[in-house]
Design an enzyme around this catalytic site. Structure first.
Site, PDB file in Angstrom:
ATOM      1  N   THR B 156       0.875  -1.194   0.000  1.00 49.01           N
ATOM      2  CA  THR B 156       0.000   0.000   0.000  1.00 49.01           C
ATOM      3  C   THR B 156       0.905   1.235   0.000  1.00 49.01           C
ATOM      4  O   THR B 156       1.392   1.637  -1.036  1.00 49.01           O
ATOM      5  CB  THR B 156      -0.961   0.022   1.213  1.00 49.01           C
ATOM      6  OG1 THR B 156      -0.227  -0.199   2.400  1.00 49.01           O
ATOM      7  CG2 THR B 156      -2.037  -1.017   1.062  1.00 49.01           C
ATOM      8  N   THR B 193      -0.329  -8.876  12.522  1.00 51.23           N
ATOM      9  CA  THR B 193       0.403  -7.806  11.858  1.00 51.23           C
ATOM     10  C   THR B 193      -0.445  -7.219  10.761  1.00 51.23           C
ATOM     11  O   THR B 193      -1.621  -7.518  10.644  1.00 51.23           O
ATOM     12  CB  THR B 193       1.687  -8.344  11.222  1.00 51.23           C
ATOM     13  OG1 THR B 193       2.329  -7.269  10.542  1.00 51.23           O
ATOM     14  CG2 THR B 193       1.386  -9.426  10.201  1.00 51.23           C
ATOM     15  N   GLU B 280       6.477   4.535   7.519  1.00 52.16           N
ATOM     16  CA  GLU B 280       6.156   5.787   6.822  1.00 52.16           C
ATOM     17  C   GLU B 280       7.070   6.915   7.272  1.00 52.16           C
ATOM     18  O   GLU B 280       7.077   7.298   8.437  1.00 52.16           O
ATOM     19  CB  GLU B 280       4.683   6.130   7.031  1.00 52.16           C
ATOM     20  CG  GLU B 280       3.781   5.171   6.259  1.00 52.16           C
ATOM     21  CD  GLU B 280       2.293   5.354   6.516  1.00 52.16           C
ATOM     22  OE1 GLU B 280       1.510   4.812   5.730  1.00 52.16           O
ATOM     23  OE2 GLU B 280       1.932   6.024   7.493  1.00 52.16           O
ATOM     24  N   ASN B 404       0.579  10.735   5.615  1.00 52.06           N
ATOM     25  CA  ASN B 404      -0.744  10.470   6.168  1.00 52.06           C
ATOM     26  C   ASN B 404      -1.727  11.596   5.967  1.00 52.06           C
ATOM     27  O   ASN B 404      -2.933  11.401   6.063  1.00 52.06           O
ATOM     28  CB  ASN B 404      -0.628  10.092   7.643  1.00 52.06           C
ATOM     29  CG  ASN B 404      -0.166   8.666   7.759  1.00 52.06           C
ATOM     30  OD1 ASN B 404      -0.860   7.760   7.333  1.00 52.06           O
ATOM     31  ND2 ASN B 404       1.048   8.480   8.269  1.00 52.06           N
ATOM     32  N   SER B 409      -5.675  11.130  -1.114  1.00 48.12           N
ATOM     33  CA  SER B 409      -5.833  11.986  -2.295  1.00 48.12           C
ATOM     34  C   SER B 409      -5.005  11.492  -3.467  1.00 48.12           C
ATOM     35  O   SER B 409      -4.326  10.493  -3.387  1.00 48.12           O
ATOM     36  CB  SER B 409      -5.497  13.425  -1.942  1.00 48.12           C
ATOM     37  OG  SER B 409      -4.343  13.496  -1.154  1.00 48.12           O
TER      38      SER B 409
END
Lengths: 409, 409
Positions: B156, B193, B280, B404, B409
């Site tokens: 992702t 997980t 991230e 995040n 978008s």
């Protein structure tokens, strides 16, 4: 910039008979900064406090607990910013004690009648000598009108000073409640807050005062979070000088008690919310209402799960109604037997989710409309009981990272 | 960019006899993206899984639990990225079921022999028809060698694909263990997980397989955090095809069991750590060792308090040894009777704190030296028992907020 935090108007801060405040510059961290506050309390004042539950609590917090345990007749408080005196071991205790000794000498009281407070960086030795040297200047500055200056003196990463004041009629007497607070980061108070001081001239029994310290803390300072980090130095102090001359508030069923409690809560909530409005990097002020729970604790658990989530807080920063993240947080909050099929999630006046999924009536446009606002309320209806709790938080922005990556330099 | 995550080398991923992987493009979120993975398992394969404890668990997680509960002879897995099918109520369950039905029809097995998985945005209806339409392409693509393509298909917000492979001798037979994982945000697994799939050709009893799924999850995927958010879709699946021909591993005291368990744990830890290396916005990989505890749980609680703290994670991003924040987090971890006077905190090979305060030998230069490194180990010695636990996390950067705030978008 703080979110809808009105500029401090000193003329709106009522002096509290029996309380004087004096500020001086010790240069604890920044030369020339007015960083030391002394509060002198009239004889007969009663004081109650609640403190952080952090095991690495600061040296001054340990002394506060000790002094409040030994005797009730506290006569002075001394606060420095720029250094937390936390993670400083026995040496830190000795340094805090030296400050109490010096202030007690100047004011002709006992060291155990002084409560010390520190806020700032952790793990650095407190320059106690500098603070001791500044005490005469602070004492010379003592005046009942210095609440705004005091609010400024205790700031750390705060952008704006925080104060609140209110007057209420108790048994035919005008009673004043005035308080100040500080804090913007390391905010997830547990039984207490960063630093909050609320004083009143009401006459209140010691038992009621201590009970109200806990009760109002739970509904104000203990209902906010910026980053989920419970500080080492959180302290909330309630002072009642008794100078208003009202009949002592001792009966918790009396109308006087209720009027006083509600006024006190309003001041404490304004001060706690001010910390969130000035939360590090905040651009949004979020109110999370959790209703219809079986207990206040479970409502609080759901509220804090939402208010702590970095994913939710970054989405609010972006004004992005990525509302699945709210469901996710409700789902991992520590409520064991939660039924996701029966709860509802509202964003402002818009029903977002019900029956375990997105509400049929929900549209992205509705979500967008609410997310644009600077103040946003999320309401979770658990629909399994009659208890409710509210948690306040702010969003998570680039500036939060910037402020905390730069804080020591 | 991921922190020290080696580029995936497909030639290092050993095929697992009995497992074929096929990838296709359904355009769930992004047109043209290869976003659907089918794994076909040989008859006789055994499968065990652990799943998120989030109450808002996704529809496919509910079906997985159901199917694994009904029968042990799972024959296929189907995974889509781009949509989590979570917060989607009964309609979401029906859509996941439709995908199972379709795949079962193609493979001539029962729908309950199929495990479905989804990952991506929450609270949006899953375009199940698109996935059903892509199944024939995925089946046509089935091959034992497609592990690297599979790792890419399930990403992702991941920047890089994640896979690990290892071979070990068990009773004279070469046993292969190969796995893939995905995840970069909403990472704070609780019993499971994001998505992790590990397959082996070893012959393992169902009881041992299920036990090892939990045991290895606790020491790998359940020991990582990026942001403290426990996802709705966490799933960790362990597959044993039995094609290696070794004597069944059923005795937990045997040397075979230990050799297999250790190899499995190594693969699971590599996959879990890969999620952190690709966390991230990550610029640092942090290992938090907590030793000398009374229990594994208390070690884990202290480790997670440190690994979750936004204040610590931003300080690591800034390479700033603002180590008082570590003491603060230890102090508010949920260990009730912690004695701060006896514990030690180490940063790499540097003693930072002891006796409740900063170590006398510590210098800022020592702290700075360690903080410059891309991989940093924090060790907390509780000095009150013999248990230990490790938690892995990454730092908190501007890019975490950016990723995040932009995700939908």
């Amino acid at each position: 910039m703080p979110v809808n935090l009105p500029e401090l108007d000193p003329s709106q801060l009522h002096p509290v008979a029996g309380v004087e405040l004096g500020i001086a510059s010790a240069g604890v961290k920044t030369p020339g900064r007015r960083d030391v506050l002394v509060m002198r309390l009239a004889e007969g004042s009663r004081v109650a406090g609640v403190f952080t539950l952090n095991k690495f609590c600061a040296a001054p917090v340990r002394l506060c607990r000790e002094h409040l345990g030994v005797r009730g007749d506290i006569r002075a408080l001394v606060v420095n910013t720029g250094n937390a005196n936390a993670g400083t071991g026995l040496d830190g205790l000795a340094r805090a004690q030296r400050i109490c000794d010096a202030l007690a000498g100047h004011l002709a009281v006992q060291p155990q009648q002084v409560l010390p407070f520190s806020t700032g960086v952790i793990l650095e030795p407190l320059p106690a000598d500098k603070i001791v040297d500044a005490l005469p200047d602070a004492i010379a500055d003592l005046a009942p009108t210095h609440w705004a200056e005091a609010a400024r003196a205790i700031m750390t990463t705060d952008v704006a000073p925080k104060a609140a004041s209110r007057q209420v009629q108790i048994g035919g007497k005008t009673v004043t409640i005035t308080g100040i607070s500080k804090g913007a980061g390391m905010i997830h108070p547990n039984m207490a807050t960063m630093l909050g001081y609320v004083a009143t001239d009401a006459t209140v029994s010691q038992a009621v005062l201590q009970k109200l310290a806990k009760w109002t803390a739970d509904r104000s300072f203990n209902s906010i979070t910026v980053d989920g980090d419970t500080s080492t130095n959180d302290s909330y102090i309630l002072i009642a000088t008794g100078a208003a001359g009202n009949a002592e508030i001792a009966d918790e069923t009396s109308a006087d008690f209720v009027a006083f409690r509600d006024a006190l809560l309003a001041v404490a909530q304004t001060l706690a919310q001010a910390i969130i409005r000035d939360g590090e990097g905040a651009t949004k002020f979020m109110t999370v209402n959790v209703e219809g729970g079986k207990s206040w604790d479970e409502c609080k658990a759901v509220g804090y799960a939402i208010a702590r989530s970095p994913l939710i807080k970054t989405a609010f920063f972006a004004s992005d109604p990525n509302l699945g993240r709210i469901l996710c947080a409700i789902g991992y909050s520590a409520v064991d037997d939660l039924d996701v099929e029966t709860l509802e999630v509202w964003l402002g006046d818009v029903l977002v989710a019900e029956k375990g999924g997105r509400a049929a009536s929900y549209t992205e446009e509705q979500g967008q409309r609410v997310m644009q606002q600077a103040e946003i309320t999320v309401t979770v209806k658990l629909n399994r009981g009659s208890e409710a709790a509210t948690v306040w938080t702010c969003d998570f922005s680039y500036d939060y990272v910037k402020i905390n990556a730069d804080y020591r330099s």
